[in-house]
Motif scaffolding. Structure first.
Motif, PDB file in Angstrom:
ATOM      1  N   MET A 164       0.813  -1.221   0.000  1.00 20.15           N
ATOM      2  CA  MET A 164       0.000   0.000   0.000  1.00 20.15           C
ATOM      3  C   MET A 164       0.845   1.269   0.000  1.00 20.15           C
ATOM      4  N   ASN A 165       2.134   1.145   0.315  1.00 18.58           N
ATOM      5  CA  ASN A 165       2.983   2.338   0.312  1.00 18.58           C
ATOM      6  C   ASN A 165       3.966   2.346  -0.856  1.00 18.58           C
ATOM      7  N   GLU A 166       3.595   1.684  -1.954  1.00 19.96           N
ATOM      8  CA  GLU A 166       4.443   1.748  -3.147  1.00 19.96           C
ATOM      9  C   GLU A 166       4.298   3.131  -3.781  1.00 19.96           C
ATOM     10  N   SER A 167       5.288   3.539  -4.577  1.00 17.28           N
ATOM     11  CA  SER A 167       5.340   4.923  -5.039  1.00 17.28           C
ATOM     12  C   SER A 167       5.466   5.049  -6.553  1.00 17.28           C
ATOM     13  N   THR A 168       4.843   4.131  -7.299  1.00 24.59           N
ATOM     14  CA  THR A 168       4.843   4.209  -8.754  1.00 24.59           C
ATOM     15  C   THR A 168       4.256   5.540  -9.223  1.00 24.59           C
ATOM     16  N   ASP A 169       4.971   6.232 -10.108  1.00 18.64           N
ATOM     17  CA  ASP A 169       4.512   7.500 -10.706  1.00 18.64           C
ATOM     18  C   ASP A 169       4.261   8.592  -9.667  1.00 18.64           C
ATOM     19  N   ILE A 204      -6.074   6.535   3.124  1.00 20.31           N
ATOM     20  CA  ILE A 204      -5.122   7.502   2.605  1.00 20.31           C
ATOM     21  C   ILE A 204      -3.784   7.217   3.262  1.00 20.31           C
ATOM     22  N   GLN A 205      -2.814   6.749   2.493  1.00 24.73           N
ATOM     23  CA  GLN A 205      -1.540   6.291   3.034  1.00 24.73           C
ATOM     24  C   GLN A 205      -0.551   7.448   3.143  1.00 24.73           C
ATOM     25  N   THR A 206      -0.043   7.697   4.360  1.00 28.48           N
ATOM     26  CA  THR A 206       0.970   8.736   4.551  1.00 28.48           C
ATOM     27  C   THR A 206       2.144   8.246   5.386  1.00 28.48           C
ATOM     28  N   ALA A 207       2.155   6.983   5.818  1.00 27.37           N
ATOM     29  CA  ALA A 207       3.178   6.464   6.717  1.00 27.37           C
ATOM     30  C   ALA A 207       4.518   6.303   6.000  1.00 27.37           C
ATOM     31  N   LEU A 208       5.585   6.152   6.790  1.00 31.84           N
ATOM     32  CA  LEU A 208       6.929   5.902   6.247  1.00 31.84           C
ATOM     33  C   LEU A 208       7.734   5.094   7.242  1.00 31.84           C
ATOM     34  N   GLY A 209       8.334   4.009   6.767  1.00 29.51           N
ATOM     35  CA  GLY A 209       9.172   3.187   7.614  1.00 29.51           C
ATOM     36  C   GLY A 209      10.351   3.953   8.189  1.00 29.51           C
ATOM     37  N   GLY A 210      10.626   3.705   9.463  1.00 26.82           N
ATOM     38  CA  GLY A 210      11.771   4.312  10.118  1.00 26.82           C
ATOM     39  C   GLY A 210      11.593   5.751  10.549  1.00 26.82           C
ATOM     40  N   SER A 211      10.424   6.316  10.381  1.00 25.75           N
ATOM     41  CA  SER A 211      10.234   7.741  10.667  1.00 25.75           C
ATOM     42  C   SER A 211      10.048   7.981  12.164  1.00 25.75           C
ATOM     43  N   SER A 212      10.768   8.968  12.674  1.00 34.19           N
ATOM     44  CA  SER A 212      10.612   9.374  14.070  1.00 34.19           C
ATOM     45  C   SER A 212       9.450  10.357  14.177  1.00 34.19           C
ATOM     46  N   ILE A 213       8.977  10.562  15.402  1.00 32.55           N
ATOM     47  CA  ILE A 213       7.857  11.483  15.592  1.00 32.55           C
ATOM     48  C   ILE A 213       8.268  12.920  15.272  1.00 32.55           C
ATOM     49  N   ARG A 214       9.566  13.196  15.283  1.00 25.82           N
ATOM     50  CA  ARG A 214      10.029  14.539  14.905  1.00 25.82           C
ATOM     51  C   ARG A 214       9.561  14.912  13.503  1.00 25.82           C
ATOM     52  N   ARG A 215       9.517  13.943  12.591  1.00 27.05           N
ATOM     53  CA  ARG A 215       9.097  14.214  11.217  1.00 27.05           C
ATOM     54  C   ARG A 215       7.587  14.377  11.092  1.00 27.05           C
ATOM     55  N   TRP A 216       6.868  14.096  12.173  1.00 28.70           N
ATOM     56  CA  TRP A 216       5.414  14.277  12.199  1.00 28.70           C
ATOM     57  C   TRP A 216       5.009  15.486  13.040  1.00 28.70           C
ATOM     58  N   ARG A 217       5.996  16.238  13.508  1.00 24.96           N
ATOM     59  CA  ARG A 217       5.678  17.388  14.349  1.00 24.96           C
ATOM     60  C   ARG A 217       5.199  18.558  13.499  1.00 24.96           C
TER      61      ARG A 217
END
Length: 475
Positions: A164-169, A204-217
């Motif tokens: 679900m988090n593939e990024s084609t195009d 609606i997919q917005t997640a990212l592997g390895g992301s810290s909460i700092r990037r969601w602030r």
């Protein structure tokens, strides 16, 4: 092109958020009578719209004239119309151009654009890191279903499917994965929640592997800004946010501040949306051979605290889910997690049967009368829990396999054994190696790799929410 051309409105596969069982849409476009009709002679032309249920081709809204029509020369023009569509689907939105000839017995219905596979149901935003993006790469049965649609990273609605988090195009996006993602919990969630509500689900997919909460602030976080962009592109009204994150914040610098950062995130999202959207969160599972146990305990405690102190936040325990590697849930575990989450969402949003992880609410010593009834001797702590269906199921009675730890002013206190029974439905008893001296701190399933087989509710099979160093004072 002759007929009706849609310039603005829903997209193919789009899910519209229902409000009290309905959704409102607006269509805008142009129309043009066919040249062959102009040669015969035209008296009038009117854009018309209808909504068809795709499964049986029955009209939900029959042919209706556009609300607003701007006429131009040679029977061309622009139109705008508003439709109120009931929850359900999938629907086909059809347009046509109803045209009358100057000859009284002659009329035409010219073609128009269609919008396909539209549903009116519930939208959820997926946010967090790898277990939310979907990193399970092992085997499971979790096929697509037409009741669950996905707003992909390319900013187009589509049938939901893994990964679900593939990024084609998609071009350059903040939540582009470095590797190839795998199975997510949320396809399973969508299918179950759609079955409970009899309405389709949009993700609606917005997640990212390895992301810290700092990037969601707020303000500074690129993933936060990316999520806001998706919110504006998908109309800004949702049933909830699905949040699974925290592994990247278990380091000594970040863990103590997780609660404050998460609270800021929740408040900022709600301010942006203009309403109190519900957050459905999941406590961290585990990391095999993970470092800094205290950080994992602090983050799990913050996640438990958020559910207790922030209105409109719930959390599910995950410590009895299997892994596919050292830190990511297995594919089958994610399917099960999706089913559990759907049950909780149905309880919170639709008032169905309660589905919550057991939560510690009180600790005390057993008295002599209780010991007689239970047939026990020694020093025992009595733990009371909320949200227990019948009683707890124990996989082992050994204290060192219970997942509970207890410390006081003299250090750690041995937990010799653990006990629970159906007659005492919401209690767990811990046998202690010695008496507690003064203030003490009780923890459960708090380490990076906590107890492998935690106690679970006998009905829901949900473990209690993990907690870390909850202060208890026993006189």
């Amino acid at each position: 092109m002759h007929g009706v051309t849609i310039l603005a409105g829903p997209s193919d596969w789009e899910i519209l958020q229902q409000e009290k069982g309905y959704a409102q849409i607006t269509l805008k476009g142009t129309y043009k009578v066919h040249s062959a009709a102009l040669e015969v002679g035209v008296q009038s032309a009117m854009p018309v719209i209808r909504v068809i249920k795709e499964e049986d081709n029955m009209a939900v809204i029959p042919w209706s004239a556009a609300n607003k029509v701007t006429k131009k020369e040679y029977f061309t023009g622009e139109f705008e119309t508003t439709l109120i569509i009931p929850s359900g689907g999938l629907y086909r939105i059809e347009t046509g151009l109803e045209t009358r000839s100057v000859q009284s017995d002659l009329s035409w219905m010219f073609r128009g654009d269609c919008v396909l596979h539209v549903g009116v149901g519930n939208l959820f935003i997926i946010a967090g890191q790898s277990n939310s993006a979907g990193y399970s790469r092992d085997y499971c049965m979790d096929p697509p279903d037409v009741s669950v649609h996905l707003f992909r990273n390319r900013d187009q609605w589509d049938l939901a499917s893994h990964p679900m988090n593939e990024s084609t195009d998609a071009g350059s996006i903040a939540n582009e994965e470095m590797g190839i993602p795998g199975v997510s919990p949320y396809l399973s969630f969508g299918k179950c929640y759609a079955a409970y509500t009899h309405m389709p689900v949009g993700l609606i997919q917005t997640a990212l592997g390895g992301s810290s909460i700092r990037r969601w602030r707020p303000n500074e976080g690129d993933l936060y800004q990316n999520m806001l962009g998706k919110i504006h592109k998908t109309k800004g009204r949702y049933a909830g946010i699905l949040w699974y994150q925290g592994c990247s914040d278990t380091d000594p610098e970040s863990a103590p501040f997780y609660y404050e950062h998460f609270k800021d995130f929740v408040q900022s999202v709600r301010e942006e949306l203009g309403y109190k959207i519900h957050f459905f969160t999941m406590q961290l599972n585990r990391q095999i051979n993970g470092s800094y146990d205290r950080g994992w305990g602090l983050v799990r405690e913050a996640q438990k605290r958020a559910a207790r102190e922030i209105e409109g936040v719930t959390t599910l325990s995950t410590t009895n889910l299997n892994l596919s590697d050292e830190i990511h849930n297995s594919a089958q575990a994610n399917v099960v997690l999706g089913e559990k989450l759907a049950k909780q969402c149905s309880n919170v949003l639709n008032g169905t049967e309660e589905y919550e992880s057991p939560t510690l609410k009180n600790v005390e010593f057993t008295d002599m009368e209780e010991k007689k009834v239970l047939g026990i001797r020694g020093i025992w702590l009595k733990l009371s829990f909320a949200h227990v269906k019948t009683c707890f199921l124990l996989y082992s009675r050994r204290g060192n396999e219970s997942g509970f730890t207890l410390e006081d002013e003299e250090g750690e206190i041995e937990i010799k054994s653990i006990r629970a029974n159906r007659e005492d439905r919401n209690h767990i008893y811990l046998e202690l190696g010695r008496m507690v001296n003064g203030e003490a701190y009780l923890s459960f399933a708090w380490k990076a790799d906590p107890v492998r087989f935690p106690v679970v509710d006998e009905v829901t099979y949900l473990p209690p929410l993990s907690f870390y160093k909850n202060k208890i004072t026993i006189s």
